[in-house]
Every structure is written in C-alpha cells, then in structure tokens.
Design an enzyme around this catalytic site. Structure first.
Site, short mmCIF file in Angstrom:
data_model
loop_
_atom_site.label_atom_id
_atom_site.label_comp_id
_atom_site.label_asym_id
_atom_site.label_seq_id
_atom_site.Cartn_x
_atom_site.Cartn_y
_atom_site.Cartn_z
N SER A 100 0.67 -1.11 0.10
CA SER A 100 -0.02 0.05 -0.03
C SER A 100 0.97 1.36 -0.13
O SER A 100 1.87 1.09 0.48
CB SER A 100 -0.87 0.09 1.21
OG SER A 100 -1.38 1.26 1.38
N TYR A 140 -2.05 -0.43 10.75
CA TYR A 140 -2.04 -0.99 9.25
C TYR A 140 -0.72 -0.40 8.65
O TYR A 140 -0.11 -0.93 7.98
CB TYR A 140 -3.40 -0.17 8.50
CG TYR A 140 -3.13 -0.51 7.05
CD1 TYR A 140 -3.58 -1.79 6.67
CD2 TYR A 140 -3.28 0.25 5.99
CE1 TYR A 140 -3.65 -2.19 5.12
CE2 TYR A 140 -3.26 0.27 4.68
CZ TYR A 140 -3.35 -1.24 4.38
OH TYR A 140 -3.38 -1.46 3.05
#
Length: 283
Positions: free
Chosen positions: A140, A153
């Site tokens: 990501s 995250y």
C-alpha cells in the site's frame, strides 16, 4: 503449453477476486484461496459468466491458522508445482495509538506480515524448483507514508516493504522476481468500511475525537479508484518474462505524493498533512 499455476490469497473480494478472474481469462490455473469459503459464490458466478470456471480452484486458507497452512502444504505437495504467488490477504486496523491495544497490533501483524510470510515459506520451494517465477506482495502507499490514526495498518505495511526488499535480493539469483504493488485508495472492502475498521473515539470528551473526525472526513472525500486497474497491473506483471522494478505504486495522485514525501523537508510535509486535516500543531 502447460498451464501456469498461480496461488492468490484473499481471493473472495477486491484485488484478489478481480486478479483471479483476469488470470483465469489468460488461461492460468488459479488457486483462489479465502478464509471464509462461503464467500466463493461471487467469484465462481463471475467466472462462470466469463466461461473460465474450469481455470479456478477454490481452496480454504486462513493465513493465521497453522492447521489451515498445513492443509495448503498438503495441497501443494499433491499439485507438485507453482509458478506465481500473489499475497493479497490482509485487512486494515486503525485508531490513535493511545487507544489501540498491543494485542490489536499483534493481530494486525499476524495477518498482514506473519501470515504472508508463512504462505510464502510454503510456496517458495515449489517456485524455486522451476528456477523462475514471481512472488507479488500487495502492499500500500501506507507502506511508504505514515498516516495519523492508522498506525497498526501503516506499521504492518512498512514491515512488509522491508521484508520484500530483502526477499527480492535473496531470490533474484534463482530467477524469481519479487514485486511490491503499492495502491492508493481504491474501492475495495478495506476502504469502503473505513469508519468501522478504526477504533476511533466517539466521545467528544476524548482528546482525539475531533482529530479522528477530520481524518474520517478526509478519507470519505477521497475519490476511490477502480480496483480493476490494479488487477490489470498484476496480470500484466505475471505475463512478463522478467520484471526489473521492485515497486509499482498505483492510484490517483500516488506518484506525486511519493515524490513530495521524498524530496521536501519533513517539517514542510508535516505542515501539509496537518493543514489538509485542518489540525494545528502545538510544537
């Protein structure tokens, strides 16, 4: 020609499901794994519509479960071969650090990092025996840039980035390409449910309440990309004989954001982020 075999984790939705369908159309044998086997219906319905259901094998896999990983080992032993591994399974947890338990951080890492490593360790010998192949890890932009309110995250994706760099250098001499896909914000379940996956303080008495509301407001204003673009990128990389680059950022404004983060001073970057969230620094 013999079909190439590709294993995809987290194939019940989002990037995983779309990539499974794209590769099935390219006549790969797709081993579509998912934690909840009851979520296979959408994938198989779409595969049948595209007349590629014969190219997809659904296999239950919980990347955090040792018995489930042992079942994957047994399956691959019987299959005897593998060309490509796509590590897509993952989820996003968030909240401000003071409000997030260490157990929640551990749970985030169990799926996004250690589960991915466990699957890779099982799959790697089969790929290495062929002296070619690919391991594609879905990271990501959060693996390169920290965001407030999403540190579980973000931390897991930063860990994935470092691990993948090392793995690429270890496996390149064996003819294996290790690749990072770094999407921005896309219309997948991980972001459509952003207000339910963060442990945000709902009480206005919390010192973090207004800060989190600003973050959620900004995330909700984001124009989400089409996840099919990411699936096409992954498919194109699978089709290539050799892949020179390690990182493939993708998404609206991602390259510009990464360029700014790399070249402007931290104090300027920090001011931009806080200004965008309309938050003032006390320092």
């Amino acid at each position: 020609m013999q079909k190439k075999h590709v294993l995809i984790t987290g194939a019940s939705s989002g990037f995983g499901m779309l990539t499974a369908l794209h590769l099935a159309k390219k006549d790969y044998h797709v081993i579509a794994t998912m934690r909840n086997i009851h979520k296979k219906n959408e994938l198989l319905t779409r595969a049948k519509k595209d007349q590629v259901e014969k190219n997809i094998t659904v296999h239950r896999l919980d990347v955090t479960s040792n018995p489930s990983l042992e079942e994957l080992q047994t399956y691959l032993n019987k299959l005897g071969t593998l060309d490509i591994l796509i590590n897509n399974a993952g989820y996003a947890d968030g909240g401000f650090f003071e409000d997030v338990s260490i157990e929640q951080y551990k749970k985030q890492f169990e799926t996004n990092v250690f589960g991915l490593m466990a699957v890779t360790q099982i799959a790697l010998p089969f790929i290495r025996k062929k002296k070619s192949g690919k391991i594609i890890n879905i990271s990501s932009i959060s693996g390169l840039i920290g965001f407030p309110g999403l540190s579980p995250y973000v931390a897991s994706k930063h860990a994935l980035e470092g691990y993948t760099e090392s793995l690429r250098l270890e496996l390149k001499p064996f003819g294996i390409d290790v690749i990072l896909i770094e999407p921005g914000s896309y219309e997948t379940n991980i972001w459509k449910r952003v207000d339910t996956i963060v442990n945000y303080p709902q009480s206005e008495a919390s010192p973090y309440h207004h800060y989190m509301m600003a973050i959620l407001s900004e995330l909700n204003r984001e124009k989400l990309g089409d996840p099919a673009d990411v699936a096409r990128l992954i498919t194109n990389l699978c089709e290539k004989k050799s892949v020179r680059k390690l990182r493939y950022p993708i998404g609206r404004g991602v390259n510009a954001t990464l360029f700014l983060k790399k070249w402007i001073p931290w104090s300027v970057w920090e001011s931009i982020v806080l200004k965008k969230l309309r938050m003032k620094s006390d320092s």
